[in-house]
Design a protein around this motif. Sequence first.
Motif, mmCIF file in Angstrom:
data_model
loop_
_atom_site.group_PDB
_atom_site.id
_atom_site.type_symbol
_atom_site.label_atom_id
_atom_site.label_comp_id
_atom_site.label_asym_id
_atom_site.label_seq_id
_atom_site.Cartn_x
_atom_site.Cartn_y
_atom_site.Cartn_z
ATOM 1 N N THR A 161 0.857 -1.186 0.000
ATOM 2 C CA THR A 161 0.000 0.000 0.000
ATOM 3 C C THR A 161 0.891 1.233 0.000
ATOM 4 O OG1 THR A 161 -0.056 0.140 2.407
ATOM 5 C CG2 THR A 161 -1.746 -1.234 1.330
ATOM 6 N N GLU A 162 0.336 2.359 -0.393
ATOM 7 C CA GLU A 162 1.107 3.603 -0.399
ATOM 8 C C GLU A 162 1.627 3.911 0.999
ATOM 9 O OE1 GLU A 162 -0.827 6.918 -2.127
ATOM 10 O OE2 GLU A 162 -1.255 5.901 -4.036
ATOM 11 N N GLU A 163 0.790 3.675 1.996
ATOM 12 C CA GLU A 163 1.173 3.962 3.370
ATOM 13 C C GLU A 163 2.312 3.048 3.823
ATOM 14 O OE1 GLU A 163 -2.987 5.219 2.632
ATOM 15 O OE2 GLU A 163 -1.882 3.342 2.317
ATOM 16 N N SER A 164 2.203 1.781 3.472
ATOM 17 C CA SER A 164 3.231 0.823 3.875
ATOM 18 C C SER A 164 4.559 1.119 3.188
ATOM 19 C CB SER A 164 2.773 -0.606 3.539
ATOM 20 O OG SER A 164 3.743 -1.545 3.920
ATOM 21 N N TYR A 165 4.495 1.461 1.904
ATOM 22 C CA TYR A 165 5.715 1.779 1.166
ATOM 23 C C TYR A 165 6.398 3.018 1.746
ATOM 24 C CZ TYR A 165 8.787 2.971 -2.761
ATOM 25 O OH TYR A 165 9.857 3.275 -3.543
ATOM 26 N N ALA A 166 5.612 4.038 2.035
ATOM 27 C CA ALA A 166 6.159 5.262 2.614
ATOM 28 C C ALA A 166 6.766 4.987 3.989
ATOM 29 C CB ALA A 166 5.066 6.330 2.721
ATOM 30 N N LYS A 167 6.094 4.150 4.773
ATOM 31 C CA LYS A 167 6.604 3.791 6.092
ATOM 32 C C LYS A 167 7.957 3.077 5.988
ATOM 33 C CE LYS A 167 5.326 1.079 10.186
ATOM 34 N NZ LYS A 167 4.307 0.164 10.759
ATOM 35 N N MET A 168 8.065 2.140 5.030
ATOM 36 C CA MET A 168 9.321 1.422 4.843
ATOM 37 C C MET A 168 10.445 2.373 4.432
ATOM 38 S SD MET A 168 11.659 0.178 2.451
ATOM 39 C CE MET A 168 10.801 0.125 0.878
ATOM 40 N N LYS A 169 10.151 3.285 3.525
ATOM 41 C CA LYS A 169 11.180 4.228 3.063
ATOM 42 C C LYS A 169 11.666 5.115 4.203
ATOM 43 C CE LYS A 169 12.285 4.819 -0.769
ATOM 44 N NZ LYS A 169 13.417 4.259 -1.556
ATOM 45 N N GLU A 170 10.737 5.546 5.051
ATOM 46 C CA GLU A 170 11.108 6.380 6.190
ATOM 47 C C GLU A 170 11.940 5.586 7.196
ATOM 48 O OE1 GLU A 170 9.033 9.143 9.687
ATOM 49 O OE2 GLU A 170 7.796 8.148 8.172
ATOM 50 N N GLU A 171 11.539 4.341 7.418
ATOM 51 C CA GLU A 171 12.278 3.484 8.356
ATOM 52 C C GLU A 171 13.707 3.258 7.855
ATOM 53 O OE1 GLU A 171 11.996 -1.006 10.345
ATOM 54 O OE2 GLU A 171 10.415 -0.274 9.011
ATOM 55 N N LYS A 172 13.849 3.035 6.550
ATOM 56 C CA LYS A 172 15.169 2.796 5.992
ATOM 57 C C LYS A 172 16.036 4.046 6.076
ATOM 58 C CE LYS A 172 17.460 0.673 2.033
ATOM 59 N NZ LYS A 172 17.271 0.009 0.714
ATOM 60 N N ALA A 173 15.472 5.201 5.759
ATOM 61 C CA ALA A 173 16.228 6.454 5.829
ATOM 62 C C ALA A 173 16.679 6.737 7.261
ATOM 63 C CB ALA A 173 15.380 7.610 5.299
ATOM 64 N N THR A 174 15.805 6.463 8.212
ATOM 65 C CA THR A 174 16.149 6.671 9.629
ATOM 66 C C THR A 174 17.277 5.730 10.047
ATOM 67 O OG1 THR A 174 13.893 7.379 10.143
ATOM 68 C CG2 THR A 174 15.252 6.618 11.985
ATOM 69 N N ALA A 175 17.192 4.461 9.597
ATOM 70 C CA ALA A 175 18.218 3.481 9.946
ATOM 71 C C ALA A 175 19.572 3.863 9.335
ATOM 72 C CB ALA A 175 17.794 2.096 9.467
ATOM 73 N N GLU A 176 19.559 4.336 8.106
ATOM 74 C CA GLU A 176 20.810 4.736 7.443
ATOM 75 C C GLU A 176 21.461 5.908 8.174
ATOM 76 O OE1 GLU A 176 19.423 5.459 3.506
ATOM 77 O OE2 GLU A 176 19.712 3.377 2.851
ATOM 78 N N LYS A 177 20.653 6.872 8.562
ATOM 79 C CA LYS A 177 21.179 8.030 9.287
ATOM 80 C C LYS A 177 21.743 7.614 10.639
ATOM 81 C CE LYS A 177 19.882 12.658 10.899
ATOM 82 N NZ LYS A 177 18.778 13.663 10.986
ATOM 83 N N ALA A 178 21.025 6.732 11.337
ATOM 84 C CA ALA A 178 21.473 6.286 12.657
ATOM 85 C C ALA A 178 22.767 5.485 12.555
ATOM 86 C CB ALA A 178 20.378 5.448 13.323
ATOM 87 N N TRP A 179 22.884 4.646 11.507
ATOM 88 C CA TRP A 179 24.099 3.841 11.364
ATOM 89 C C TRP A 179 25.301 4.720 11.003
ATOM 90 C CZ3 TRP A 179 24.830 -0.811 13.188
ATOM 91 C CH2 TRP A 179 26.024 -1.448 12.892
ATOM 92 N N ALA A 180 25.076 5.725 10.169
ATOM 93 C CA ALA A 180 26.161 6.649 9.839
ATOM 94 C C ALA A 180 26.664 7.353 11.092
ATOM 95 C CB ALA A 180 25.687 7.668 8.802
ATOM 96 N N THR A 181 25.739 7.709 11.988
ATOM 97 C CA THR A 181 26.119 8.345 13.254
ATOM 98 C C THR A 181 26.880 7.356 14.136
ATOM 99 O OG1 THR A 181 24.207 9.826 13.170
ATOM 100 C CG2 THR A 181 25.228 9.476 15.328
ATOM 101 N N ARG A 182 26.453 6.099 14.127
ATOM 102 C CA ARG A 182 27.125 5.073 14.927
ATOM 103 C C ARG A 182 28.586 4.923 14.481
ATOM 104 N NH1 ARG A 182 24.856 -0.783 16.863
ATOM 105 N NH2 ARG A 182 22.965 0.483 17.002
ATOM 106 N N ILE A 183 28.806 4.882 13.185
ATOM 107 C CA ILE A 183 30.175 4.792 12.658
ATOM 108 C C ILE A 183 30.973 6.036 13.038
ATOM 109 C CG2 ILE A 183 31.586 4.705 10.564
ATOM 110 C CD1 ILE A 183 30.278 2.068 11.050
ATOM 111 N N LYS A 184 30.372 7.196 12.837
ATOM 112 C CA LYS A 184 31.060 8.456 13.121
ATOM 113 C C LYS A 184 31.473 8.558 14.588
ATOM 114 C CE LYS A 184 30.429 13.473 12.829
ATOM 115 N NZ LYS A 184 29.487 14.577 12.466
ATOM 116 N N ASN A 185 30.622 8.083 15.475
ATOM 117 C CA ASN A 185 30.906 8.212 16.912
ATOM 118 C C ASN A 185 32.050 7.324 17.388
ATOM 119 O OD1 ASN A 185 28.916 10.110 17.137
ATOM 120 N ND2 ASN A 185 27.414 8.769 18.123
ATOM 121 N N THR A 186 32.457 6.362 16.561
ATOM 122 C CA THR A 186 33.633 5.557 16.936
ATOM 123 C C THR A 186 34.917 6.375 16.829
ATOM 124 O OG1 THR A 186 34.097 4.736 14.693
ATOM 125 C CG2 THR A 186 32.515 3.481 16.047
#
Length: 521
Positions: free
Chosen positions: A179-204
């Motif tokens: 569904t449009e809602e589910s697809y948008a939710k997945m894209k947001e979840e992925k973008a959030t995860a990518e940003k969080a992982w980049a921060t995790r690497i940076k903080n090392t």
Amino acid sequence: MRFNTTITKTIANGVLGVALLSSTLSLAQKQDAIVDAIVKEGTTNSQLRNYAFELMDVIGPRLVGTPQMMQAHNWVKDQYASMGFESRNEEYGTWKAWERGTTQITMTSPRIKSLEGMQLAWSPASKKGGVDGEVVVLVDAKTKADFEAWLPSVKGKYVLISMHQPTGRPDYQWQNFATEESYAKMKEEKATAEKAWATRIKNTGYTAKELPKVLEDAGAAGVVMSYWTGIMGANRIFGAETKKVPTIDIAVEDYGMLYRLAENGKKPRINVNAQSKDLGTAKTYNTIAELKGGEKADEYVILSAHLDSWDGGTGATDNGTGIITMMEAARILKAVLPNPKRTILIGNWGSEEQGLNGSRAFVADHPELHNKIQVVFNQDNGTGRVANISGQGFLNSYQYITDWLYAVPEKYKKEIKTSFPGSPSGGGSDHVSFVSKDIPGFMMSSLSWGYGNYTWHTNRDTADKIVYDDVQNNAILIAIMAYKASEEKELVSREKIVLPLDNKGERQEWPESKGPKRTSN
């Protein structure tokens, strides 16, 4: 091929435009017996499947510095010699020598399961029989001090250093079925995860490239990653940064399972049995073949493709198809035009994947040829039909490229779009080594066939992905264009366009000619 810089933007001002070659030109063509003979030879006596079998199935991947790369150089040289070409291996440097062995990865707890994965290029070997260890996730430290405090705990463990993917399905499936809602939710979840992982690497306090060596020095049993392309089953396989313990890449499905088990306190364990050989140092080469010309034998038409590959697959579309295309085009020309006006030189370059090293070495080592090269035709982006040719910023490229294309039967050019005068490529593939020296060099850019996400530098770049009808099309096309370029009365114009201003209002400059990296040290 260095995919991210292959396709360049055309210049906004002074562009003649994107032209789809008109079929009316073909209708007005005069018959050319040589062109007819090229088409017939390429159609009825194709050797493409034989070349592909020997190069991809028998020899396999061609990582610079490996015995297989040397085997490929010798095979290509011998093939050209058997056709009646003068052929040679030209040494230009050295590289770290290494040979891949088997990789066996087994989850031993909380249950037994074979995992899909492989060691990266140049990875150190494990002990015979493998090393068993707990799997942990890179700590989510808030500061470098927090990371340093955690670091001793990795001793004897395998550390996951890639992000956990929210989904192992490609985007196109989500677009088709969610569904449009589910697809948008997945894209947001992925973008959030990518940003969080980049921060995790940076903080090392370290970059992603530096981190494996830091973990190795802290006593980790190995480094585990998953460089997923976004297509099911396809992971990119590059080189290891560790010197003592293995670095392995695991498929997104199995990697995600290990990550979830570790994060939920189940303390998964794996046994990694990664065998390989450090062979010291190996010489690096280009393989050069020449069909000697007649009247203008000291001038050259160059057929260009890189012989090396990464070794996650067998380097079929990057760049086995480029190599067999040029071999077939050269074979056709030898059969049909044994005495061309100009010499046809085929450059089978080494170490393109590490920075165009082979072609840059050839250009650097042969300054006497620079003013005698008519044109360079380069192929390096997959198995598809040639679909785009840019003028690379040469002012008069429209005239001679379209003249040569005029001789090509409509069947072999009907989908080609041309962009003139275009702009010079700054990177991407071996034509750049020549363009930067003001030598007309053109990328014969192909239809995608999913190249970017599916086969480019991945474990899925294998011979079953070759589309032979398209490769045959390209061999015939390039043979005809090489024939017409060879028979020109004079060398073509090298006049360049004036490049436009950049976003700072400064005049852009022609790409700088760079020397090769002649050693891996």
